[in-house]
Design a protein around this motif. Structure first.
Motif, short mmCIF file in Angstrom:
data_model
loop_
_atom_site.label_atom_id
_atom_site.label_comp_id
_atom_site.label_asym_id
_atom_site.label_seq_id
_atom_site.Cartn_x
_atom_site.Cartn_y
_atom_site.Cartn_z
N VAL A 1 10.39 -37.11 -186.32
CA VAL A 1 9.60 -36.33 -187.27
C VAL A 1 8.31 -35.97 -186.54
CG1 VAL A 1 8.47 -36.28 -189.52
CG2 VAL A 1 10.58 -37.59 -189.21
N ASN A 2 7.95 -34.70 -186.52
CA ASN A 2 6.81 -34.24 -185.73
C ASN A 2 5.61 -33.92 -186.62
OD1 ASN A 2 8.12 -34.06 -183.00
ND2 ASN A 2 9.49 -32.73 -184.16
N PHE A 3 4.43 -34.19 -186.07
CA PHE A 3 3.18 -33.97 -186.78
C PHE A 3 2.20 -33.28 -185.83
CE2 PHE A 3 5.22 -37.73 -188.42
CZ PHE A 3 5.16 -37.58 -189.80
N ALA A 4 1.26 -32.52 -186.39
CA ALA A 4 0.27 -31.85 -185.56
C ALA A 4 -1.05 -31.73 -186.29
CB ALA A 4 0.75 -30.47 -185.13
N PRO B 1 -1.78 -25.74 -182.72
CA PRO B 1 -1.97 -27.20 -182.68
C PRO B 1 -2.94 -27.60 -181.56
CG PRO B 1 0.10 -26.61 -181.63
CD PRO B 1 -0.46 -25.35 -182.23
N VAL B 2 -3.73 -28.62 -181.82
CA VAL B 2 -4.60 -29.17 -180.78
C VAL B 2 -4.15 -30.57 -180.38
CG1 VAL B 2 -6.58 -27.77 -181.45
CG2 VAL B 2 -6.26 -30.02 -182.50
N ALA B 3 -3.37 -31.22 -181.23
CA ALA B 3 -2.81 -32.53 -180.92
C ALA B 3 -1.51 -32.70 -181.69
CB ALA B 3 -3.80 -33.64 -181.28
N LEU B 4 -0.53 -33.34 -181.07
CA LEU B 4 0.78 -33.54 -181.69
C LEU B 4 1.27 -34.95 -181.45
CD1 LEU B 4 0.97 -30.58 -179.93
CD2 LEU B 4 2.96 -30.40 -181.41
N CYS B 5 2.16 -35.41 -182.32
CA CYS B 5 2.87 -36.65 -182.06
C CYS B 5 4.22 -36.62 -182.76
CB CYS B 5 2.05 -37.87 -182.51
SG CYS B 5 1.95 -38.11 -184.28
N SER B 6 5.12 -37.46 -182.26
CA SER B 6 6.44 -37.61 -182.85
C SER B 6 6.62 -39.05 -183.31
CB SER B 6 7.54 -37.28 -181.83
OG SER B 6 7.53 -35.92 -181.50
N ALA B 7 7.22 -39.22 -184.46
CA ALA B 7 7.59 -40.54 -184.96
C ALA B 7 9.11 -40.63 -184.99
CB ALA B 7 7.01 -40.78 -186.35
N THR B 8 9.65 -41.70 -184.42
CA THR B 8 11.09 -41.86 -184.25
C THR B 8 11.51 -43.24 -184.75
OG1 THR B 8 10.83 -40.58 -182.19
CG2 THR B 8 12.97 -41.63 -182.59
N PRO B 9 12.62 -43.36 -185.46
CA PRO B 9 13.09 -44.70 -185.86
C PRO B 9 13.23 -45.59 -184.63
CG PRO B 9 14.36 -43.01 -186.98
CD PRO B 9 13.52 -42.29 -185.96
N TYR C 1 0.71 -35.83 -177.59
CA TYR C 1 0.15 -34.85 -176.65
C TYR C 1 -1.11 -34.23 -177.24
CZ TYR C 1 -0.38 -31.11 -173.30
OH TYR C 1 -0.90 -30.29 -172.34
N SER C 2 -2.13 -34.11 -176.41
CA SER C 2 -3.39 -33.53 -176.84
C SER C 2 -3.79 -32.42 -175.88
CB SER C 2 -4.48 -34.61 -176.86
OG SER C 2 -5.73 -34.06 -177.21
N PHE C 3 -4.12 -31.24 -176.42
CA PHE C 3 -4.60 -30.14 -175.60
C PHE C 3 -6.07 -30.37 -175.21
CE2 PHE C 3 -1.00 -28.29 -177.81
CZ PHE C 3 -0.41 -27.49 -176.84
N GLN C 4 -6.49 -29.73 -174.13
CA GLN C 4 -7.87 -29.90 -173.67
C GLN C 4 -8.90 -29.46 -174.70
OE1 GLN C 4 -8.21 -27.98 -169.84
NE2 GLN C 4 -7.40 -29.76 -168.76
N VAL C 5 -8.52 -28.54 -175.58
CA VAL C 5 -9.46 -28.04 -176.59
C VAL C 5 -9.55 -28.96 -177.80
CG1 VAL C 5 -9.11 -25.64 -175.92
CG2 VAL C 5 -7.65 -26.66 -177.69
N TYR D 1 -13.11 -34.31 -180.39
CA TYR D 1 -13.25 -35.76 -180.25
C TYR D 1 -12.53 -36.44 -181.42
CZ TYR D 1 -15.54 -40.32 -179.89
OH TYR D 1 -15.80 -41.66 -179.78
N ASN D 2 -11.82 -37.50 -181.12
CA ASN D 2 -11.09 -38.30 -182.12
C ASN D 2 -9.92 -37.55 -182.75
OD1 ASN D 2 -12.53 -40.63 -181.79
ND2 ASN D 2 -13.89 -40.28 -183.54
N ALA D 3 -9.42 -36.50 -182.10
CA ALA D 3 -8.30 -35.75 -182.67
C ALA D 3 -7.06 -36.62 -182.85
CB ALA D 3 -7.98 -34.55 -181.78
N ILE D 4 -6.74 -37.45 -181.86
CA ILE D 4 -5.55 -38.30 -181.95
C ILE D 4 -5.71 -39.31 -183.07
CG2 ILE D 4 -4.12 -39.99 -180.76
CD1 ILE D 4 -3.71 -37.17 -179.76
N SER D 5 -6.88 -39.93 -183.18
CA SER D 5 -7.10 -40.90 -184.26
C SER D 5 -6.95 -40.25 -185.63
CB SER D 5 -8.50 -41.51 -184.12
OG SER D 5 -8.63 -42.20 -182.90
N ARG D 6 -7.47 -39.04 -185.77
CA ARG D 6 -7.35 -38.32 -187.04
C ARG D 6 -5.89 -37.98 -187.33
NH1 ARG D 6 -11.23 -33.43 -186.17
NH2 ARG D 6 -10.20 -32.71 -188.09
#
Length: 202
Positions: A25-28, A37-45, A73-77, A80-85
């Protein structure tokens, strides 16, 4: 949530593993102005048996109740704290949409330059450590054991060397342990003293 095809394109072209995990399941976190998107992640069982057993034994969470943050994955743009958010949004989604999910986990590999700062900022806790194993390179490109199994049906290095010859190389540098971070989807995630961290074999 984020469009699967767009996430697949980003992870397969820009992520260091050059792959996306099936069944994710993907999130951005999306820029409000550009819509990009400026940051993305995937959640997998979770499908790592040894880790699932350790989590059940030590923290009382059954493997089928665990989801793995398998790609980030986080883009250079990215601000700050994009991944945490983004991770906070993911946790809220699981609380709302997946009552059967109880824990998020991820693996942080310091040998690849990752420190786990974004996870600690989002109140994840280091729960386990994992013994390192040599990195493998196929045609001079990093390749994960999962990718080797998918492509060649095995992760046995002797078998792979016999089949692939000099196309397959193995790192020789001394490596550090990776860290397994956990975050309970509901309630407080308890810290574990460094001296009490169990060490897993791959």
């Amino acid at each position: 949530m984020y469009d699967d095809e767009k996430a697949f394109a980003i992870f397969t072209h820009l992520h260091y593993l050059r792959s996306a995990r099936p069944g994710s399941v993907n999130f951005a976190l999306v820029d409000e102005v550009s819509g990009l998107p400026v940051a993305l992640c995937s959640a997998t069982p979770l499908d790592w048996r040894r880790l699932g057993s350790a989590l059940e034994q030590r923290y009382g969470v059954a493997p089928q109740e665990v989801w793995d943050i398998s790609r980030v994955y986080s883009f250079q743009v990215a601000p700050y704290n994009a991944i945490s958010r983004l991770l906070a949004q993911v946790r809220r989604w699981f609380r709302r949409e997946r009552r059967d999910a109880k824990l998020l986990v991820t693996t942080v590999d310091p040998n690849m330059g990752f420190t786990g700062t974004s996870y600690r900022a989002a109140n994840w806790q280091e729960w386990l450590r994992v013994r390192p194993r040599p990195y493998l390179y196929l045609n001079r490109q990093y390749v994960s054991p999962r990718q080797l199994r998918q492509q060649f049906g095995t992760t046995n290095r002797d078998d792979l060397r016999e089949r692939l010859g000099v196309r397959l190389e193995m790192s020789r540098a001394e490596l550090l342990d990776s860290s397994i971070y956990g975050w309970r989807i509901r309630g407080v995630t308890e810290p574990v003293p460094t001296a009490g961290l169990h060490r897993l074999r791959r």
